[in-house]
Design an enzyme around this catalytic site. Structure first.
Site, PDB file in Angstrom:
ATOM      1  NE  ARG A 178       1.767  -4.904  11.401  1.00 47.90           N
ATOM      2  CZ  ARG A 178       2.643  -4.354  10.560  1.00 47.90           C
ATOM      3  NH1 ARG A 178       3.870  -4.813  10.494  1.00 47.90           N
ATOM      4  NH2 ARG A 178       2.281  -3.345   9.818  1.00 47.90           N
ATOM      5  NE  ARG A 208       6.802  -0.638  10.203  1.00 49.19           N
ATOM      6  CZ  ARG A 208       5.670  -0.514   9.509  1.00 49.19           C
ATOM      7  NH1 ARG A 208       5.684   0.075   8.318  1.00 49.19           N
ATOM      8  NH2 ARG A 208       4.533  -0.971   9.979  1.00 49.19           N
ATOM      9  CE  LYS A 222      -1.981  -1.054   3.915  1.00 48.73           C
ATOM     10  NZ  LYS A 222      -1.311  -2.329   4.185  1.00 48.73           N
TER      11      LYS A 222
HETATM   12  P1  ADP Z   1       2.267  -1.792   3.249  1.00 49.43           P
HETATM   13  O1  ADP Z   1       2.318  -0.287   3.162  1.00 49.43           O
HETATM   14  O2  ADP Z   1       1.055  -2.378   2.580  1.00 49.43           O
HETATM   15  O3  ADP Z   1       2.454  -2.311   4.636  1.00 49.43           O
HETATM   16  P2  ADP Z   1       4.830  -1.665   1.817  1.00 49.43           P
HETATM   17  O4  ADP Z   1       4.514  -0.757   0.659  1.00 49.43           O
HETATM   18  O5  ADP Z   1       5.689  -1.094   2.895  1.00 49.43           O
HETATM   19  O6  ADP Z   1       3.498  -2.355   2.390  1.00 49.43           O
HETATM   20  O7  ADP Z   1       5.529  -2.978   1.188  1.00 49.43           O
HETATM   21  C1  ADP Z   1       5.950  -4.061   2.048  1.00 49.43           C
HETATM   22  C2  ADP Z   1       7.321  -4.587   1.573  1.00 49.43           C
HETATM   23  O8  ADP Z   1       7.182  -5.204   0.298  1.00 49.43           O
HETATM   24  C3  ADP Z   1       8.361  -3.475   1.398  1.00 49.43           C
HETATM   25  O9  ADP Z   1       9.624  -3.995   1.766  1.00 49.43           O
HETATM   26  C4  ADP Z   1       8.292  -3.146  -0.089  1.00 49.43           C
HETATM   27  O10 ADP Z   1       9.530  -2.623  -0.541  1.00 49.43           O
HETATM   28  C5  ADP Z   1       7.973  -4.513  -0.699  1.00 49.43           C
HETATM   29  N1  ADP Z   1       7.118  -4.437  -1.898  1.00 49.43           N
HETATM   30  C6  ADP Z   1       6.154  -3.522  -2.165  1.00 49.43           C
HETATM   31  N2  ADP Z   1       5.549  -3.785  -3.363  1.00 49.43           N
HETATM   32  C7  ADP Z   1       6.154  -4.911  -3.836  1.00 49.43           C
HETATM   33  C8  ADP Z   1       5.969  -5.714  -5.021  1.00 49.43           C
HETATM   34  N3  ADP Z   1       5.044  -5.409  -5.935  1.00 49.43           N
HETATM   35  N4  ADP Z   1       6.757  -6.808  -5.164  1.00 49.43           N
HETATM   36  C9  ADP Z   1       7.672  -7.117  -4.218  1.00 49.43           C
HETATM   37  N5  ADP Z   1       7.899  -6.425  -3.101  1.00 49.43           N
HETATM   38  C10 ADP Z   1       7.159  -5.327  -2.893  1.00 49.43           C
HETATM   39  P1  AMP Z   2       1.317   0.689   8.944  1.00 54.57           P
HETATM   40  O1  AMP Z   2       2.499   1.583   8.843  1.00 54.57           O
HETATM   41  O2  AMP Z   2       0.142   1.170   8.139  1.00 54.57           O
HETATM   42  O3  AMP Z   2       1.668  -0.759   8.662  1.00 54.57           O
HETATM   43  O4  AMP Z   2       0.822   0.756  10.462  1.00 54.57           O
HETATM   44  C1  AMP Z   2       1.639   0.297  11.516  1.00 54.57           C
HETATM   45  C2  AMP Z   2       0.817   0.134  12.783  1.00 54.57           C
HETATM   46  O5  AMP Z   2       0.261   1.402  13.185  1.00 54.57           O
HETATM   47  C3  AMP Z   2      -0.383  -0.813  12.683  1.00 54.57           C
HETATM   48  O6  AMP Z   2      -0.041  -2.173  12.840  1.00 54.57           O
HETATM   49  C4  AMP Z   2      -1.258  -0.285  13.834  1.00 54.57           C
HETATM   50  O7  AMP Z   2      -0.776  -0.712  15.091  1.00 54.57           O
HETATM   51  C5  AMP Z   2      -1.036   1.233  13.742  1.00 54.57           C
HETATM   52  N1  AMP Z   2      -2.027   1.865  12.840  1.00 54.57           N
HETATM   53  C6  AMP Z   2      -1.771   2.512  11.665  1.00 54.57           C
HETATM   54  N2  AMP Z   2      -2.904   2.956  11.109  1.00 54.57           N
HETATM   55  C7  AMP Z   2      -3.928   2.582  11.943  1.00 54.57           C
HETATM   56  C8  AMP Z   2      -5.345   2.715  11.918  1.00 54.57           C
HETATM   57  N3  AMP Z   2      -5.980   3.326  10.908  1.00 54.57           N
HETATM   58  N4  AMP Z   2      -6.050   2.194  12.962  1.00 54.57           N
HETATM   59  C9  AMP Z   2      -5.441   1.579  13.965  1.00 54.57           C
HETATM   60  N5  AMP Z   2      -4.120   1.393  14.050  1.00 54.57           N
HETATM   61  C10 AMP Z   2      -3.353   1.890  13.051  1.00 54.57           C
END
Ligand code: ADP
Ligand code: AMP
Length: 213
Positions: A171, A160, A13
């Site tokens: 999660r 992280r 995302k």
């Molecule tokens: P989210 O915001 O949904 O938690 P991220 O955008 O941080 O996910 O992506 C999670 C991990 O996967 C990151 O290390 C990112 O660089 C990697 N990633 C994102 N999109 C892709 C893809 N299409 N293919 C492979 N790895 C990806």
């Molecule tokens: P993210 O960076 O989106 O993966 O979020 C990391 C963590 O922040 C999540 O696992 C939750 O603990 C908290 N968090 C982020 N956005 C929300 C939300 N909209 N509601 C509740 N918790 C959130």
């Protein structure tokens, strides 16, 4: 244009939201980034949020909704935004919908980045994040130019705390219980669009652009 990114943690995302924000010149609003900035700055909100985040739980709606509504009320959001990580519960989606309704406005697209659970743990353990500017990398798929260093701002990259495998399982469970119902919520509102998030990030982006226009 007002866009919501839906999908499991690690689905991509944030990666896609940043590219969308750049292409359409709208802010990328990530509640996770806002919480992490608060943790880093040692604020009271950060202290409260950290407890939940480290356990792989959601931060309570009471804390989350206010920071999001304050953020989207800022001037730079008047022409739209891409929300990443919000809403994560039905009550959050309802609060957002009501707030937009009052302004005679609505969400244009909810983009669901679909990635099966099997791929998620591998993605998360390889994710490296810059806590200074919010950039994310993957040690295999999207590596930084110099190992451990952010391409954008030169800061150190970290795994992280909540990306450790035991927390990721939690999660995912929370995602299926509390966030996945949003797929039906936005389907009912006829704005849900699903893309295959297992493709290469550039292909996923092309699929999203084809939807957003
Ligand atoms: P989210 O915001 O949904 O938690 P991220 O955008 O941080 O996910 O992506 C999670 C991990 O996967 C990151 O290390 C990112 O660089 C990697 N990633 C994102 N999109 C892709 C893809 N299409 N293919 C492979 N790895 C990806
Ligand atoms: P993210 O960076 O989106 O993966 O979020 C990391 C963590 O922040 C999540 O696992 C939750 O603990 C908290 N968090 C982020 N956005 C929300 C939300 N909209 N509601 C509740 N918790 C959130």
């Amino acid at each position: 244009m007002k866009i919501i990114m839906l999908g499991a943690p690690g689905a991509g995302k944030g990666t896609q939201a940043k590219m969308i924000a750049e292409k359409y010149s709208i802010p990328h609003v990530s509640t996770g980034d806002i919480f992490r900035a608060n943790i880093k700055n040692g604020t009271e909100l950060g202290k409260q949020a950290k407890e939940y985040m480290d356990a792989g739980k959601l931060v309570p709606d009471e804390l989350t909704v206010k920071i999001l509504l304050d953020r989207v009320a800022q001037d730079d959001c008047k022409n739209g935004y891409v929300l990443d990580g919000f809403p994560r519960t039905i009550p959050q989606a309802e609060v957002l919908e009501n707030a937009l309704n009052e302004l005679g406005d609505k969400i244009d697209f909810a983009v669901n980045v679909d990635v099966p659970d099997e791929n998620i743990v591998r993605r998360m353990s390889g994710r490296r994040a810059c806590l200074k500017c919010g950039a994310t990398y993957h040690i295999e798929h999207i590596p930084p130019k110099q190992e451990g260093i952010c391409d954008t701002c030169g800061s150190e990259l970290v795994l992280r705390d909540d990306d450790k495998p035991e927390t990721v399982q939690n999660r995912l469970k929370v995602y299926h219980e509390q966030t996945q119902p949003l797929i039906d919520f936005y389907t009912e509102r006829k704005v849900l669009k699903t893309v295959d998030g297992t493709k290469d990030m550039k292909e996923v982006f092309a699929d999203i652009i084809a939807i957003l226009g």
